[in-house]
Design a protein around this motif. Structure first.
Motif: not given
Length: 416
Positions: A332-351, A365-374
């Protein structure tokens, strides 16, 4: 390290050699092949699907007669007889449809369709569509508008999505990207629950059977937990890969020999030609493994703290709530807004990252966001495994005592 490898080997081989595992691996492709066979037989032999429907039209308004267009399985026929007599004739031809259009047809529910059987939704929608089109053309003609000229100037625009990159423009199939992201998130979500629960059940079974007392005399509890988690993770990967390979093979066979309707799998593959599969699959494997290690460590800790599966409910909800929340908002949200702030924080939190980042990956997504997430995933599963192992080392040898959250905290701070 050798002991951990031995535990991984034992967990993996003991599970993949079970008849239940082999049956499950081949059951899904077999059911898929059976589905294609049934579809083929239905489409080939069903007289209802291949039958041509005759729509008999009584037009008292005189504005629709002769203007309906026959379709592949729909034939329109004008009638000049009273409605009661036409309704009696339906009993002789139960597959026919009677369309009655009164002199005043614009009011609600004035146009009526009669049939011995309930007409299918496709037929009803086609009749309604043609009537609206005819009525619209009649209204335009009445106002002096040339309908033929309107048809000639009507546009039929199709948009082709292009993504601008350093190497040039490339095709961007938004629908395919959306499907890939959601499918990856669903696979990870289901696998973490299904196979994570297997780790928990395995721990409970070994604990209740007192096998664990013999095992921990040879290996440390942390080694046992880590080996069990990795072993089950490899089992799940084996099952997923077998399902994918066999399902694609079955789809090709069904389309070649059964001449069945277009396979949904092959149809999906046709629309995914420009999706970077190597990149997405490699990331999927990373998030699957790290997410599995993270959640399975918690499941193992829960299994060590209880004596039966019925006692796990109080601990399961807090563990699974972040993943469940992310899964529910992914479509309902992430797939429609993949670059939003909520999407970023949810992709960073390990859980929440395993599901959130899989939804975002097809949208680059930007490479630096993927690196932080991993990096956060690696840190997260190391920390979670360490926390879970401190609970596991005590709980695995506890019997007959119902654990609580305060009790788990005490176990965590126990010294070696």
């Amino acid at each position: 390290m050798n002991k951990v490898l031995l535990i991984i080997q034992r967990e993996y081989l003991s599970r993949v050699r079970k008849k239940a595992f082999l049956v499950t691996v081949f059951l899904v492709p077999t059911l898929l092949l059976g589905m294609y066979a049934v579809m083929y037989l239905i489409y080939k032999n069903s007289s209802e699907l291949n039958a041509t429907h005759v729509v008999k039209v009584i037009d008292e308004s005189g504005k629709f007669a002769g203007k309906f267009h026959d379709k592949k399985k729909i034939h329109f026929q004008s009638l000049n007889q009273p409605l009661p007599l036409a309704k009696k004739d339906l009993k002789k031809h139960e597959d026919d449809i009677l369309l009655f259009i009164p002199k005043v047809y614009s009011s609600a529910k004035s146009v009526q369709v009669f049939s011995e059987k309930k007409p299918n939704i496709t037929l009803s929608m086609e009749i309604e569509r043609q009537m609206n089109e005819i009525a619209t053309n009649n209204n335009m003609v009445a106002r002096g508008i040339d309908t033929a000229q309107l048809r000639n100037i009507r546009s039929d625009i199709s948009i082709s999505s292009k993504e601008v990159t350093d190497s040039g423009d490339k095709e961007s199939n938004v629908g395919a990207l959306y499907a890939v992201g959601v499918a990856g998130a669903v696979l990870i979500y289901l696998s973490l629950f299904i196979y994570g629960a297997q780790v928990m059940r395995g721990v409970i079974e070994e604990k209740t059977n007192r096998i664990i007392e013999v095992i921990v005399s040879s290996v440390k509890p942390f080694q046992l937990m880590l080996g069990k988690i990795i072993g089950v993770a490899l089992v799940s990967l084996t099952q997923f890969m077998a399902w994918i390979i066999l399902s694609v093979a079955v789809s090709f066979i069904a389309n070649k020999y059964f001449n069945a309707p277009q396979s949904p799998i092959l149809g999906m593959l046709d629309g995914l030609k420009n999706v970077p599969f190597a990149y997405i699959i490699s990331c999927f494997l990373f998030y699957f493994l790290t997410g599995f290690l993270l959640y399975s460590a918690l499941f193992a800790a829960v299994g060590s703290a209880v004596d039966s599966e019925s006692e796990t409910q109080q601990f399961m909800f807090p563990i699974t709530m972040p993943l469940l929340f992310t899964y529910l908002i992914s479509v309902s949200f992430l797939a429609q807004n993949p670059d939003s702030s909520l999407a970023f924080w949810l992709s960073v939190v390990p859980f929440t990252a395993p599901v959130a980042m899989m939804v975002r990956l097809p949208f680059d997504p930007p490479g630096w966001q993927l690196a932080i997430s991993m990096c956060m995933m690696v840190i997260g599963f190391i920390f979670t495994t360490w926390v879970a192992s401190r609970i596991y080392r005590v709980g695995i040898l506890m019997y007959g005592k119902k654990a609580s959250y305060s009790e788990l905290v005490k176990w965590f701070f126990y010294k070696e």
